[in-house]
Design a protein around this motif. Sequence first.
Motif, mmCIF file in Angstrom:
data_model
loop_
_atom_site.group_PDB
_atom_site.id
_atom_site.type_symbol
_atom_site.label_atom_id
_atom_site.label_comp_id
_atom_site.label_asym_id
_atom_site.label_seq_id
_atom_site.Cartn_x
_atom_site.Cartn_y
_atom_site.Cartn_z
ATOM 1 N N GLY A 119 54.703 19.790 45.632
ATOM 2 C CA GLY A 119 53.868 18.648 45.979
ATOM 3 C C GLY A 119 52.410 19.011 45.851
ATOM 4 O O GLY A 119 52.048 20.196 45.855
ATOM 5 N N GLN A 121 48.066 17.064 45.515
ATOM 6 C CA GLN A 121 47.136 15.983 45.827
ATOM 7 C C GLN A 121 46.308 15.608 44.603
ATOM 8 O O GLN A 121 46.100 16.428 43.705
ATOM 9 C CB GLN A 121 46.198 16.394 46.969
ATOM 10 C CG GLN A 121 46.886 16.574 48.312
ATOM 11 C CD GLN A 121 45.918 16.964 49.413
ATOM 12 O OE1 GLN A 121 45.243 17.976 49.328
ATOM 13 N NE2 GLN A 121 45.853 16.157 50.457
ATOM 14 N N GLU A 129 43.367 6.674 52.065
ATOM 15 C CA GLU A 129 43.614 8.046 52.518
ATOM 16 C C GLU A 129 42.393 8.569 53.265
ATOM 17 O O GLU A 129 41.286 8.572 52.730
ATOM 18 C CB GLU A 129 43.900 8.957 51.320
ATOM 19 C CG GLU A 129 45.139 8.565 50.529
ATOM 20 C CD GLU A 129 46.427 8.991 51.203
ATOM 21 O OE1 GLU A 129 46.348 9.711 52.234
ATOM 22 O OE2 GLU A 129 47.504 8.615 50.703
ATOM 23 N N ASP A 134 45.226 11.240 47.514
ATOM 24 C CA ASP A 134 46.614 10.812 47.513
ATOM 25 C C ASP A 134 47.521 12.028 47.401
ATOM 26 O O ASP A 134 47.138 13.052 46.834
ATOM 27 C CB ASP A 134 46.895 9.883 46.327
ATOM 28 C CG ASP A 134 46.427 8.456 46.571
ATOM 29 O OD1 ASP A 134 46.570 7.977 47.709
ATOM 30 O OD2 ASP A 134 45.926 7.827 45.617
ATOM 31 N N GLU A 135 48.732 11.884 47.918
ATOM 32 C CA GLU A 135 49.729 12.943 47.791
ATOM 33 C C GLU A 135 50.622 12.648 46.581
ATOM 34 O O GLU A 135 50.877 11.487 46.252
ATOM 35 C CB GLU A 135 50.572 13.041 49.062
ATOM 36 C CG GLU A 135 49.858 13.724 50.208
ATOM 37 C CD GLU A 135 48.585 12.997 50.627
ATOM 38 O OE1 GLU A 135 47.505 13.632 50.623
ATOM 39 O OE2 GLU A 135 48.646 11.799 50.949
ATOM 40 N N ASP A 150 51.830 8.929 45.651
ATOM 41 C CA ASP A 150 52.429 8.305 46.836
ATOM 42 C C ASP A 150 52.358 6.780 46.810
ATOM 43 O O ASP A 150 53.278 6.103 47.273
ATOM 44 C CB ASP A 150 51.814 8.858 48.125
ATOM 45 C CG ASP A 150 50.299 8.769 48.180
ATOM 46 O OD1 ASP A 150 49.689 8.147 47.295
ATOM 47 O OD2 ASP A 150 49.711 9.349 49.124
ATOM 48 N N HIS A 175 51.685 19.562 50.987
ATOM 49 C CA HIS A 175 50.771 18.409 51.083
ATOM 50 C C HIS A 175 51.541 17.094 51.231
ATOM 51 O O HIS A 175 51.183 16.074 50.636
ATOM 52 C CB HIS A 175 49.862 18.361 49.856
ATOM 53 C CG HIS A 175 49.172 19.654 49.564
ATOM 54 N ND1 HIS A 175 48.196 20.183 50.382
ATOM 55 C CD2 HIS A 175 49.350 20.551 48.561
ATOM 56 C CE1 HIS A 175 47.778 21.347 49.878
ATOM 57 N NE2 HIS A 175 48.468 21.592 48.789
ATOM 58 N N SER A 176 52.583 17.099 52.063
ATOM 59 C CA SER A 176 53.509 15.960 52.099
ATOM 60 C C SER A 176 53.391 15.098 53.346
ATOM 61 O O SER A 176 54.207 14.203 53.558
ATOM 62 C CB SER A 176 54.946 16.472 51.987
ATOM 63 O OG SER A 176 55.231 17.421 53.007
ATOM 64 N N ALA A 179 53.281 11.525 52.274
ATOM 65 C CA ALA A 179 53.749 11.409 50.890
ATOM 66 C C ALA A 179 54.384 10.055 50.580
ATOM 67 O O ALA A 179 54.520 9.694 49.411
ATOM 68 C CB ALA A 179 54.743 12.521 50.576
ATOM 69 N N SER A 256 58.220 14.841 56.955
ATOM 70 C CA SER A 256 57.610 15.680 55.924
ATOM 71 C C SER A 256 57.470 17.110 56.422
ATOM 72 O O SER A 256 57.335 17.359 57.624
ATOM 73 C CB SER A 256 56.247 15.134 55.512
ATOM 74 O OG SER A 256 55.386 15.039 56.623
ATOM 75 N N ASP A 260 49.186 16.900 55.350
ATOM 76 C CA ASP A 260 48.633 16.730 54.007
ATOM 77 C C ASP A 260 47.830 17.940 53.561
ATOM 78 O O ASP A 260 47.759 18.247 52.366
ATOM 79 C CB ASP A 260 47.739 15.484 53.951
ATOM 80 C CG ASP A 260 48.543 14.193 53.935
ATOM 81 O OD1 ASP A 260 49.748 14.238 53.646
ATOM 82 O OD2 ASP A 260 47.954 13.131 54.217
#
Length: 336
Positions: A119, A121, A129, A134-135, A150, A175-176, A179, A256, A260
């Motif tokens: 994962g 970004q 965000e 964004d993830e 995401d 980084h979820s 997500a 998750s 993040d």
Amino acid sequence: MPPQHQQHYGPQMGGPGGQPQQPYFEYSQCNGRKKALCIGINYFNSKNELKGCINDARNMERFLCNHFGYKKEDVVMLTDDAPNPRQIPTRDNILQAMQWLVGNAQPHDSLFFHYSGHGGQTKDLDGDEDDGYDEVIYPVDHEVNGFIVDDLMHDIMVRPLPPGCRLTAIFDSCHSGTALDLPYIYSTEGKIKEPNLAAEAGQGLLSAVSSYARGDMGGMFKSAMGIVKVATGGQKKAEEVSRRTKTSPADAISWSGCKDSQTSADAYEAGTATGAMSFAFITALSQNPQQSYQMLLVNIREILRAKYSQKPQLSASHPMVCFIWFVSRVCMLTGV
């Protein structure tokens, strides 16, 4: 057990004909059809190869069938060792499988999504965000066809769901934290997390200084911009945008592996390669099947605390009561 009627929350607004309306959602009774999608990507022969992701997908499939009442024929598996090209986790295959998962979804269905892989970004373009990023998840062919952001996962798997339809998602990836872009994030106390502007600004300053000391000018710039965003109230605005655009009347929940800003470990447990989050989720529920959301979040974190720095997160598409039983809602009428 969850209430069986619509749950209204928030301020009333003018609707058609001047009638007052309120946002609402409906808890799923989880007594409809069950479908699941499990994705495990090891990225064989790449410089970023992982060891435990395919094991995670297979372990989750087995756990769903043995404990949650799912049937094997209702579980789609995507792994990069699959002999069938349609089961390789390419970008196109993942997106098609996501669409299959939610296709013809009905109230009180139980849909389950599990992803174990890389994962990351990318810069946020729509202002939802609070950290400006964004993830994303990385399909096996991401170097050619790109990642999956995401916003797109939310649009495919959450937005089409009817009230009362249940989606449980697990992201075992870096980084979820958000997500799936679900706007209500819960603490281990069962309360909705709100932006702590002073704390975030202080953490941003610490990160900027640390990046400068390492010679990481890109990291320093990102941290410095985060401080500016906090100081100007950007985090609160992002939260408002997220809740305005990503709240759903369905019953979507995401677990998750980390925040993040964190990474999620590719680990070894009991002599087997596994993602730390997948291992902790299955272990916690195997040790005690009857847990509330708040209890399960606490126990997952406790399992990981001794060996890992990552902090698993719980988020939802609506405000919820975290003291409702998690398993009884997923496994109702299955004998668990």
